[in-house]
Design a protein around this motif. Structure first.
Motif, PDB file in Angstrom:
ATOM      1  N   PRO A 105      36.608   7.087  20.393  1.00 47.96           N
ATOM      2  CA  PRO A 105      38.164   7.309  21.323  1.00 47.96           C
ATOM      3  C   PRO A 105      37.910   6.030  22.140  1.00 47.96           C
ATOM      4  N   TYR A 253      34.389  11.640  18.777  1.00 52.02           N
ATOM      5  CA  TYR A 253      35.821  11.186  18.204  1.00 52.02           C
ATOM      6  C   TYR A 253      36.808  12.038  18.927  1.00 52.02           C
ATOM      7  N   TYR A 254      36.591  13.287  18.941  1.00 55.04           N
ATOM      8  CA  TYR A 254      37.637  14.217  19.549  1.00 55.04           C
ATOM      9  C   TYR A 254      37.172  14.669  21.216  1.00 55.04           C
ATOM     10  N   GLY A 285      37.454  15.325  26.234  1.00 56.60           N
ATOM     11  CA  GLY A 285      38.165  16.521  25.214  1.00 56.60           C
ATOM     12  C   GLY A 285      38.442  17.723  25.971  1.00 56.60           C
ATOM     13  N   TRP A 287      36.768  19.893  26.244  1.00 56.26           N
ATOM     14  CA  TRP A 287      35.972  21.421  25.334  1.00 56.26           C
ATOM     15  C   TRP A 287      35.259  22.562  26.350  1.00 56.26           C
TER      16      TRP A 287
END
Length: 310
Positions: A105, A253-254, A285, A287
């Motif tokens: 990213p 990536y996320y 992210g 998360w």
């Protein structure tokens, strides 16, 4: 040039030869329906690292044998790639198989003025160097400095996109380019990170919190334009001793934590078991790592990393 797509895999020990080559069944590889026929394997760990020739530390590098890049011979779309991973996971050869994103990213975009000039003193903006300020707590580096502690005796490695090794506040024989950079679009990100750590104590610009550390190694995530995190982390680890620090300025990536990649998780565990301090960002992210999506990640246990989020 064809885009290189790769997976990171851990080959089970019984399918490794003495010289760390693969003994995967060749008959399987040539079968038309076998996913192995589309792959070739490159060791992710440098030979010098696996054989622990550097003698700086006691990292159990044998625990990292079998980590390979599985390079895909023909370009695949996302659906084909996922199907290949599923097919590979049905074979008996691998402990795990994960995708390596084409790129990490991107760091946040900023406007950069590359004009060199005398920098004003911005240290009064560095509120985080104080302790309890009433409305927040800093790291109280001022107290450490009052005791004469500013990083002496410690080596630091930082892995990031890139760095400006000639920055006026950083240029030094002790700020070392460990791996030649192949991407420069985001050098500012690693430069900012190292600045907070290591900027000179000269009443110009900012002052690094550990400005007197023995050395800072700048480690890029990329080699020849491709993400090579496990390899480059290994090269960084070779330089460190017990009590030294490795800072992971990376995310998946996320925006998941960097050690959401199992190979990175394994490397962190080997490093912390050897007394190397690993500090990592939690990722951008947002998360919930307690959610069901991260159940397998949590099941891996505690690898000793100090994970930092806000």
């Amino acid at each position: 040039m064809k885009k290189l797509q790769r997976l990171i895999v851990r080959v089970k020990s019984r399918y490794l030869l003495i010289n760390d080559g693969l003994s995967i069944n060749i008959k399987d590889c040539i079968r038309e329906d076998n996913p192995l026929k589309n792959l070739y394997f490159i060791p992710a760990m440098p030979d010098s690292f696996i054989r622990n020739n550097n003698k700086n530390n006691k990292v159990n590098t044998k625990s990292l044998v079998g980590i390979y890049y599985a390079c895909i011979k023909k370009e695949m779309n996302e659906e084909q790639l996922n199907a290949t991973i599923n097919a590979l996971s049905m074979l008996p050869y691998f402990d795990y198989i994960q995708k390596i994103p084409e790129t990490s990213p991107l760091p946040p975009a900023v406007s950069i003025n590359n004009t060199f000039c005398d920098s004003p003193n911005f240290t009064h903006y560095q509120d985080y160097k104080y302790g309890n300020r009433g409305h927040y707590y800093g790291i109280d580096m001022m107290y450490a400095w009052s005791l004469g502690i500013a990083g002496q005796g410690v080596r630091i490695a930082v892995i990031d996109w890139g760095f400006n090794f000639n920055h006026i506040a950083l240029k030094s024989a002790r700020f070392v380019e460990l791996i030649p950079l192949s991407k420069h679009e985001f050098d500012y990100h690693g430069t900012n990170v190292v600045g907070v750590l290591y900027a000179k104590n000269n009443e110009s610009g900012i002052t690094g919190m550990v400005y007197d550390a023995d050395v800072v190694y700048g480690v890029t995530e990329f080699t020849e334009g491709y993400s090579t995190r496990p390899t480059n982390i290994a090269i960084g680890l070779e330089q460190l001793r017990a009590g030294d620090v490795f800072l992971f300025e990376m995310q998946e990536y996320y925006g998941e934590p960097a050690d959401y990649n199992k190979a990175i998780w394994d490397m962190i565990k080997a490093a912390t078991d050897a007394g190397i301090i690993v500090v990592a960002t939690a990722g951008n992210g947002n998360w919930d790592l307690d959610s069901e999506q991260f159940a397998e990640y949590r099941s891996w246990g505690d690898n000793g990393v100090i994970m930092v989020g806000v």
